[in-house]
Design a protein around this motif. Structure first.
Motif, PDB file in Angstrom:
ATOM      1  N   ASP A  41     -70.737  40.671  78.149  1.00  0.00           N
ATOM      2  CA  ASP A  41     -70.646  39.229  78.354  1.00  0.00           C
ATOM      3  C   ASP A  41     -69.202  38.756  78.190  1.00  0.00           C
ATOM      4  OD1 ASP A  41     -71.470  36.683  78.802  1.00  0.00           O
ATOM      5  OD2 ASP A  41     -72.725  36.509  77.018  1.00  0.00           O
ATOM      6  N   GLU A  58     -70.044  34.204  86.224  1.00  0.00           N
ATOM      7  CA  GLU A  58     -70.613  33.090  85.453  1.00  0.00           C
ATOM      8  C   GLU A  58     -69.952  31.782  85.831  1.00  0.00           C
ATOM      9  OE1 GLU A  58     -72.008  34.282  81.110  1.00  0.00           O
ATOM     10  OE2 GLU A  58     -69.840  34.332  81.329  1.00  0.00           O
ATOM     11  N   LYS A 104     -70.212  40.682  82.981  1.00  0.00           N
ATOM     12  CA  LYS A 104     -70.264  39.264  83.339  1.00  0.00           C
ATOM     13  C   LYS A 104     -68.871  38.658  83.257  1.00  0.00           C
ATOM     14  CE  LYS A 104     -74.014  36.991  82.500  1.00  0.00           C
ATOM     15  NZ  LYS A 104     -75.053  36.188  81.815  1.00  0.00           N
ATOM     16  N   ASN A 107     -79.057  37.292  75.058  1.00  0.00           N
ATOM     17  CA  ASN A 107     -77.797  37.414  74.314  1.00  0.00           C
ATOM     18  C   ASN A 107     -78.013  38.067  72.957  1.00  0.00           C
ATOM     19  OD1 ASN A 107     -75.631  35.836  75.891  1.00  0.00           O
ATOM     20  ND2 ASN A 107     -77.427  34.487  75.927  1.00  0.00           N
TER      21      ASN A 107
HETATM   22 CA    CA Z   1     -74.489  35.311  77.719  1.00  0.00          CA
END
Ligand code: CA
Ligand code: C2E
Ligand code: CA
Length: 657
Positions: free
Chosen positions: A550, A611, A571, A488
């Motif tokens: 993300d 996710e 994601k 991240n």
């Molecule tokens: Ca992440």
């Protein structure tokens, strides 16, 4: 003989200048300022009686003896009072009075009290010679002794170590004030002593009164000048005044309310209407508040906050009930645009919710930093709950700062399952704080934003990246079928000018190829990142790094921007997935949204990671829709290094079997 009052008249002129300036400017209701006013008055009287005493001495044949004595009593008495008040003033500005027991306060007043008694009863003699007229005798001597004691004490207090200038608080921007006060008082006193010596030696120029007023003038200009406290642009008191006033409010030992008025959208106003407009908005706000509470003093305590100290509940209620009606706007003259500032009030009862200066600042800053404590026209009363949240945050901040210093972070890994390869093909590295005892487990969801705000995220990011590199190199993760590790990148990091150099340095140190990393940037950060982000991404990509977007679905989903910034992976956030599997499924909407997102991303030729996959049902459905990668508790929780390696090996064996 000829007598001249020209120095005294000049001195009175000087004091008058101070008075006029003083009367026409904003003053703080500080006890030290009040003492300074008394000091001013005493030196004024001293000058008057100086003139009178010279007159009566030189006309002893016409002036009755008792008048002459009375004038002298007042003359020397006011001189003593001047020095005594200067002494008290110094005590106040140095904070010394806060720690003095009553008995000592009495002891310090003794020289003055004794000399007053002597002034009333002790004999006084006069002498007139060629040089001029003098008074002498026990009364005069006692006064001079008293004056000497105070002058010495003033020096002692000013140069004593560890002055508690503002009580318990050690705000660094206040301390220079004390140093400045010290210099100005010492210089002022030296001027006065020098002038008195000249008079003593020449015995002719009656200039000691001038010395006192020069001292007053000097201290005034250097330190007690009210202009130092005012914020001319908003017509309020400035931040420095606020920091001086807060400890003063506590020193009064009376409960009070600290009321802060904050403009929430000041940044937008500044952006669209300019800096002058933000000042104007604060000025308008100040007017509205002053209308609700006449005579209130407002302090420009934080960049977009005005604070007032209110002692009466009634005034507070007036303010609270009136605030709904406020309407101030900013009008840009150029575009005829109108903008409505949104604002809120924060009311803190002191010392109930903030026992001292430091706590008051902390709570104020906490409230300003919390988006949940902002809102159009709302009034927030500080409660135990808010204080608890603030304390938790402070405690976490303590743990976090310490952890950064000691590199006390762990990294856990959550495997990511590949539907095509039927094994774990990658993993996401997730940071954990080692310290779980001080305040218990702290979720990164909580401490990462805090670290961003406090400027600690860069260091944390580097620690994490280094641990990931170390782990990957040690275990040769690529030999276990792991194609890459997802790391991240915080929004703050991703626009850091030194990002590329730091990451490159770490990868070199451990000999891990940049192609082994997939850097995750949140959807929001990738849209806000601008040129710096694009530049960093381009350089890292040239070296072989890949990127994932993300938390897709949680930001503004600016699709145009999305297409511009290229990502290898997207994601899907759990908030897009979970609603499709809720128990009370009465609408089709979540599925329509999920389906079209998946469809769009796949058509853009980008791979998808889902996710938060928690059930087999979720996994099956997502795979059937073409999602290649899955991450979630259904497969594996984030785990430590050893556990991760065995989970990956186990899955690898299964895939081969
Ligand atoms: Ca992440
Ligand atoms: P994220 O990047 O969205 O990370 C995924 C989060 O979802 C992780 O929470 C993970 O433990 C959790 N998660 C994974 N599978 C499931 C599931 O099936 N169900 C549920 N309920 N949760 C699942 P975690 O580790 O608490 O991290 C929270 C956030 O903190 C991360 O969200 C990320 O934004 C941030 N973060 C974590 N580590 C780092 C880091 O090293 N650097 C930066 N900048 N941010 C990090
Ligand atoms: Ca995520």
């Amino acid at each position: 003989m000829e007598i001249s009052f020209k120095f005294q008249i000049l001195a009175i002129g000087v004091l008058m200048v101070i008075l006029v300036d003083y009367l026409f400017s904003k003053r703080l209701p500080l006890i030290s300022t009040k003492t300074f006013t008394l000091f001013w008055a005493a030196s004024f009287f001293n000058l008057l009686f100086d003139i009178l005493s010279v007159y009566t001495l030189n006309n002893m044949d016409t002036v009755p003896e008792w008048v002459n004595r009375l004038v002298h009593q007042f003359f020397i008495g006011s001189l003593d009072a001047t020095v005594f008040l200067l002494f008290i003033y110094v005590c106040f500005i140095s904070g010394a009075q806060k720690r003095l027991p009553k008995i000592l306060v009495f002891a310090f007043s003794l020289p003055f009290l004794i000399s007053v008694v002597f002034a009333m009863f002790a004999p006084l003699y006069y002498e007139i010679n060629d040089f001029g007229a003098y008074s002498y005798g026990p009364m005069v001597n006692v006064f001079y002794i008293s004056i000497a004691i105070y002058i010495v004490s003033i020096f002692v207090i000013l140069f004593k170590k560890n002055n508690a200038y503002i009580g318990e608080s050690k705000i660094s921007d206040i301390l220079p004030d004390f140093k400045r006060a010290r210099v100005s008082i010492v210089v002022g006193l030296c001027i006065w002593i020098a002038v008195a010596l000249i008079q003593f030696i020449t015995r002719y120029w009656l200039i000691s009164g001038m010395g006192v007023s020069l001292m007053a003038m000097y201290v005034y200009m250097r330190f007690e000048n009210p202009r130092e406290y005012s914020d001319s642009e908003t017509g309020t008191y400035n931040r420095r005044a606020f920091h001086i006033m807060v400890p003063e409010m506590y020193a009064r030992k009376k409960p009070f309310y600290m009321v802060s008025f904050t403009i929430d959208n000041i940044e937008q106003i500044q952006k669209s209407m300019g800096y002058d407009m933000t000042k104007s908005v604060l000025k308008q706000a100040a007017k509205q508040i002053a209308f609700a509470i006449p005579g209130v003093r407002l302090y420009h305590s934080r960049s977009h906050t005005l604070t007032a100290f209110i002692e009466e509940r009634q005034q507070l209620d007036n303010l609270a009930s009136g605030s709904e009606l406020w309407n101030f706007k900013c009008t840009a003259s150029t575009e005829d645009g109108i903008f409505f500032p949104t604002y809120h009030l924060t009311i803190m009862e002191c010392p109930k919710y903030a026992a001292n200066t430091e706590e008051a600042y902390d709570t104020l800053d906490y409230c300003l930093s919390q988006p949940s404590l902002r809102g159009e026209g709302k009034i927030y009363y500080i409660t135990d709950e808010i204080i608890e949240q603030k304390n938790y945050r402070m405690a976490v901040l303590g743990v976090l700062t310490k952890a950064v210093k000691e590199r006390a972070f762990n990294v856990v890994f959550q495997p990511i399952y590949s539907a095509a390869k039927k094994r774990y093909a990658s993993a996401e590295a997730l940071v954990r704080l080692q310290d779980t005892t001080t305040v218990g487990f702290i979720s990164p969801e909580y401490f990462i934003p805090l670290a961003e705000e406090q400027g600690l995220i860069g260091q944390i990011g580097n620690i994490v990246f280094e641990k990931v590199c170390d782990f990957a190199a040690r275990e040769k993760l690529w030999q276990l079928g792991i194609d890459y590790i997802e790391v991240n990148l915080s929004g703050v990091q991703s626009v850091d000018i030194s990002l590329v150099a730091t990451l490159t340095g770490i990868m070199r140190k451990y000999g891990v190829h940049p192609g082994f990393f997939n850097l995750e940037i949140t959807e929001t950060a990738s849209i806000d990142g601008g040129d710096m982000l694009a530049h960093n991404m381009e350089q890292l990509r040239r070296m072989g790094c890949h990127f994932s977007m993300d938390d897709f679905g949680t930001g503004y989903s600016n699709l145009a921007q999305m297409a511009k910034v290229h990502f290898e992976l997207i994601k899907l956030d759990k908030s897009l997935i979970w609603p499709c599997f809720g128990e009370d499924q009465d609408t089709e909407e979540p599925r329509i949204i999920l389906d079209s997102c998946i469809d769009m991303i796949l058509r853009l030729g980008v791979n998808i990671v889902a996710e938060g996959v928690e059930t087999a049902e979720q996994a099956e459905l997502l795979i059937s829709k073409g999602v290649e990668y899955l991450q979630g508790y259904h497969f594996c929780r984030p785990v430590g290094e050893a556990e991760f390696v065995s989970a990956v090996k186990e899955m690898l064996a299964k895939a081969h079997a």
